[in-house]
Motif scaffolding. Structure first.
Motif, PDB file in Angstrom:
ATOM      1  N   LEU C  42      12.937  -3.704   5.881  1.00 35.62           N
ATOM      2  CA  LEU C  42      12.885  -3.848   4.428  1.00 35.62           C
ATOM      3  C   LEU C  42      13.497  -5.155   3.957  1.00 35.62           C
ATOM      4  O   LEU C  42      14.247  -5.809   4.669  1.00 35.62           O
ATOM      5  N   ASP C  43      13.146  -5.473   2.737  1.00 34.52           N
ATOM      6  CA  ASP C  43      13.698  -6.650   2.086  1.00 34.52           C
ATOM      7  C   ASP C  43      15.181  -6.421   1.785  1.00 34.52           C
ATOM      8  O   ASP C  43      15.594  -5.297   1.491  1.00 34.52           O
ATOM      9  N   HIS C 123      13.200 -11.890   2.272  1.00 31.58           N
ATOM     10  CA  HIS C 123      11.803 -12.255   2.529  1.00 31.58           C
ATOM     11  C   HIS C 123      11.407 -13.483   1.719  1.00 31.58           C
ATOM     12  O   HIS C 123      10.686 -14.334   2.210  1.00 31.58           O
ATOM     13  N   ASP C 215       6.185  -7.874   4.674  1.00 27.48           N
ATOM     14  CA  ASP C 215       6.457  -7.296   3.358  1.00 27.48           C
ATOM     15  C   ASP C 215       5.124  -7.160   2.618  1.00 27.48           C
ATOM     16  O   ASP C 215       4.376  -8.126   2.510  1.00 27.48           O
ATOM     17  N   ILE C 216       4.845  -5.981   2.139  1.00 26.32           N
ATOM     18  CA  ILE C 216       3.527  -5.745   1.532  1.00 26.32           C
ATOM     19  C   ILE C 216       3.347  -6.556   0.255  1.00 26.32           C
ATOM     20  O   ILE C 216       2.221  -6.910  -0.108  1.00 26.32           O
ATOM     21  N   THR C 217       4.442  -6.904  -0.396  1.00 22.22           N
ATOM     22  CA  THR C 217       4.322  -7.705  -1.623  1.00 22.22           C
ATOM     23  C   THR C 217       3.726  -9.077  -1.312  1.00 22.22           C
ATOM     24  O   THR C 217       2.834  -9.565  -2.004  1.00 22.22           O
ATOM     25  N   VAL C 218       4.247  -9.687  -0.256  1.00 21.76           N
ATOM     26  CA  VAL C 218       3.791 -11.025   0.112  1.00 21.76           C
ATOM     27  C   VAL C 218       2.316 -10.990   0.512  1.00 21.76           C
ATOM     28  O   VAL C 218       1.511 -11.800   0.041  1.00 21.76           O
ATOM     29  N   VAL C 221       0.029 -10.590  -2.430  1.00 23.56           N
ATOM     30  CA  VAL C 221      -0.229 -11.821  -3.183  1.00 23.56           C
ATOM     31  C   VAL C 221      -1.265 -12.666  -2.461  1.00 23.56           C
ATOM     32  O   VAL C 221      -2.201 -13.197  -3.074  1.00 23.56           O
ATOM     33  N   LEU C 222      -1.130 -12.775  -1.154  1.00 24.74           N
ATOM     34  CA  LEU C 222      -2.091 -13.573  -0.385  1.00 24.74           C
ATOM     35  C   LEU C 222      -3.498 -12.994  -0.515  1.00 24.74           C
ATOM     36  O   LEU C 222      -4.479 -13.715  -0.732  1.00 24.74           O
ATOM     37  N   PHE C 269      -7.767  -5.307  -0.124  1.00 22.83           N
ATOM     38  CA  PHE C 269      -6.762  -4.300   0.205  1.00 22.83           C
ATOM     39  C   PHE C 269      -6.563  -4.225   1.716  1.00 22.83           C
ATOM     40  O   PHE C 269      -5.446  -4.186   2.214  1.00 22.83           O
ATOM     41  N   ILE C 273      -3.179  -4.898   3.819  1.00 21.21           N
ATOM     42  CA  ILE C 273      -2.576  -3.873   4.665  1.00 21.21           C
ATOM     43  C   ILE C 273      -2.575  -4.307   6.130  1.00 21.21           C
ATOM     44  O   ILE C 273      -1.620  -4.067   6.864  1.00 21.21           O
ATOM     45  N   ARG C 274      -3.664  -4.969   6.549  1.00 24.78           N
ATOM     46  CA  ARG C 274      -3.764  -5.353   7.955  1.00 24.78           C
ATOM     47  C   ARG C 274      -2.610  -6.277   8.361  1.00 24.78           C
ATOM     48  O   ARG C 274      -1.907  -6.033   9.335  1.00 24.78           O
ATOM     49  N   PHE C 276       0.209  -6.884   6.774  1.00 23.23           N
ATOM     50  CA  PHE C 276       1.504  -6.231   6.605  1.00 23.23           C
ATOM     51  C   PHE C 276       1.774  -5.271   7.764  1.00 23.23           C
ATOM     52  O   PHE C 276       2.828  -5.317   8.389  1.00 23.23           O
ATOM     53  N   ALA C 277       0.793  -4.414   8.060  1.00 25.05           N
ATOM     54  CA  ALA C 277       1.019  -3.372   9.068  1.00 25.05           C
ATOM     55  C   ALA C 277       1.201  -3.994  10.444  1.00 25.05           C
ATOM     56  O   ALA C 277       2.044  -3.548  11.226  1.00 25.05           O
ATOM     57  N   ASN C 278       0.452  -5.024  10.748  1.00 26.51           N
ATOM     58  CA  ASN C 278       0.606  -5.657  12.051  1.00 26.51           C
ATOM     59  C   ASN C 278       1.984  -6.245  12.224  1.00 26.51           C
ATOM     60  O   ASN C 278       2.624  -6.072  13.258  1.00 26.51           O
TER      61      ASN C 278
END
Lengths: 169, 72, 356
Positions: C42-43, C123, C215-218, C221-222, C269, C273-274, C276-278
């Motif tokens: 986590l951040d 982050h 981080d899913i936020t980053v 944004v991308l 989406f 997710i890809r 971030f999850a990786n």
């Protein structure tokens, strides 16, 4: 021992979102303007240069090939001309030679004939001289032998006639 | 709560199974394709990566749902 | 990879079968042995230089009273400006005097809500670091091109050659082959995204570094930017294919409409997710593998934990190498998929093809 799945793993944090968005926009603009634009333009320019120089080289090669082909053709033509000239010269020479020969032959023949004619004439003259001489001698001899009564003139005619007969035989 | 963890674990396993099968099949096809036509290896690799990424995306959706289940 | 995992599994089974005797020792309470696995990913509001210590990052808080700036979380709590750690507020007693933050979540002592927490986080710090590294590499590099090295002559030195190879690869193999003739407009974006994600991923491999892409936020944004570029430059055909699919009977058009609409949003989406999850899963996997040492310590005692630690460290090393590979692969995949989506939207279709 326990795994703790914190709630916020899938939460979008607003503060972070805000900063990341602003940073990324700025980052895109700065990088696009100061990094990618010169790099990409330089790369494409270089590629263009390479392509152009390749094309130029190709063109020069083509040109060279053309020039060399032309040279070759010219050389061939020159050779042909030279051959022709040589042939002509040979022919001329032959002709001249033949002419000369002919002329020489003719001259020789002429001269021969002239000489023959001269010889003939000389012969004739000599014969005539001889004849007169002989007749004179004969007359002298006969006159001396007969000594006078007979007209000298009549005798001479007699002898002449005789010689004429002689020569006609 | 406890069942949620169970579901999350099982779900993660099943998702991995499906994604593994799918990516395995892509890998198999790509290998065969490359063996048959080695000159097309680069194109095949790119399309393989792209299709694998799509499958992986679906798998990751599943994994995310599992995480959400575990969080609940 | 499968072999290794199989071996590891077998080893675990054997150890579980043989070492049950050691179980008696573990009478520590669960709270003491707590492994906060996800918490590692986590951040945070500080840079963790364990075991050397923490460097707290500045806090920016916006609430009803306006913006508040603090040098650090400790400073915020002890500033007497009505802020305290949320953990103190939950437990009901707010300690007095100089205190250290516990949860690093700030809360108002008077109970009013914090509207926005614009604090600099872990982050974000590494996000900026990656941005600076990217700029620090490519702006001097572009200066070289400006001077003419690489413009008229060949590139000089390993540094320029290395990055030029990457740039040309992205331009030709990702942008040109996936977008088509309009690739020039999108090449800068794809280049930025590739190197940025790559550096963020690689920071996660450094000691004390974290990858901001975990981080899913980053990543959101991308992905949002890819979505923006996809829609902003989309051709008329793209919209037609979404709202009124050409070349199919009218009832099917109504069926395809929601499908296409959902597809519009699942693309970014899945991108988000890809990535971030990786990145997050790689991190969790490393922590989980190293955590096995402590789990074994708890289950079977210290001897077994020490004895098997080499295995977990070897496995961690292996996962670490995979992660290094994944750092490149995911940057590549994100870029190529962005290019693909943009290419699909920008492309002008020929309608004869669809009239079947």
């Amino acid at each position: 021992m326990r795994f703790v799945f914190a709630q916020s793993l899938l939460d979008v944090d607003f503060g972070l979102f805000f900063w990341v968005l602003i940073t990324f926009i700025l980052f895109l603009i700065i990088l696009g303007k100061f990094a990618w634009k010169p790099i990409l333009s330089a790369l494409s320019e270089r590629e263009k240069n390479i392509k152009e120089s390749l094309e130029a080289a190709e063109k020069a090669m083509e040109e060279a090939r053309k020039v060399s082909a032309e040279n070759e053709a010219a050389l061939k033509e020159a050779e042909i001309t030279a051959q022709k000239i040589r042939k002509e010269a040979l022919e001329d020479a032959e002709k001249i030679r033949a002419d000369r020969m002919q002329k020489a032959d003719k001259d020789a023949n002429e001269r021969l004939e002239q000489a023959l004619q001269q010889i003939e004439q000389e012969k004739k003259k000599a014969l005539i001289e001889l004849r007169t001489e002989v007749s004179d001698l004969a007359i002298k001899a006969v006159s001396q032998i007969l000594d006078a009564e007979i007209d000298e003139k009549k005798n001479k005619q007699l002898v002449d006639n005789y010689i004429k007969d002689l020569s006609s035989n | 709560m406890e069942l949620g963890y169970l579901a999350a674990g099982l779900g993660a396993g099943i998702v991995s199974l499906g994604a593994g099968l799918g990516i395995g099949m892509i890998g198999k096809a790509a290998m065969e394709g490359t063996a048959r036509q080695p000159e097309a290896a680069n194109d095949i690799r790119t399309s393989m990566l792209i299709s694998a990424a799509f499958i992986e995306g679906v798998a990751l959706f599943g994994q995310v749902i599992c995480i959400v289940l575990a969080l609940a | 990879m499968i072999n290794l995992f199989r071996t590891a599994f077998l080893v675990i089974i054997i150890l579980l079968a043989n070492c049950t005797v050691a179980n008696a020792e573990t009478d520590k309470s669960p709270e003491e042995n707590r492994v906060d696995l996800i918490g590692k990913v986590l951040d945070k509001y500080y840079l963790d230089f364990a075991p050397l210590g923490k460097v707290e990052l500045p806090r920016i808080i916006y609430d009803e009273e306006g913006l508040h700036f603090f040098r650090s979380t400790t400073h915020a709590i002890n500033s007497q400006r009505g802020f305290t750690d949320a953990a103190f507020l939950d437990s009901g007693q707010i300690p007095t005097g100089h205190v250290k933050p516990v949860s690093y979540e700030l809360a108002r002592t008077n109970g009013t809500e914090i509207k926005m927490d614009l604090s600099i986080t872990n982050h974000l710090f590494f996000f900026w670091l990656a941005a600076f590294v990217t700029m620090g590499i490519f702006i001097p590099l572009s200066g070289k091109y400006r001077q003419g090295i690489g413009r008229t002559s060949e590139p000089k030195g390993g540094f320029q050659n290395l990055f030029e190879t990457f740039v040309i690869f992205i331009r030709d193999d990702i942008a040109k082959s996936n977008i088509g003739e309009k690739y020039e407009k999108f090449t800068p974006y794809l280049l930025t995204v590739f190197f940025f994600i790559l550096f963020m991923n690689l920071f996660g491999l450094m000691p004390w570094g974290v990858s901001s892409t975990a981080d899913i936020t980053v990543t959101a944004v991308l992905a949002l930017f890819t979505f923006f570029f996809t829609q902003a430059y989309a051709s008329k055909d793209h919209w037609q294919h979404i709202f009124w699919f050409p070349g199919v009977p009218t009832p099917i058009k109504f069926i395809l409409l929601p499908v296409e609409l959902i597809g519009l949003f699942t693309k970014p989406f899945s991108l988000c997710i890809r990535l971030f999850a990786n990145m997050a899963s790689g991190k969790i996997l490393i922590f989980a593998l190293l955590g096995l040492i402590f789990i074994f310590d708890g289950l079977f005692g210290a001897v077994v934990a020490y004895g098997t630690s080499w295995l977990w460290i070897a496995l961690t090393l292996f996962v670490y190498l995979i992660k290094a590979f994944i750092a490149f692969i995911q940057a590549y995949v994100f870029t190529i998929l962005s290019a693909l989506f943009i290419g699909m939207a920008v492309e002008e279709h020929h309608h004869e093809e669809h009239a079947h």
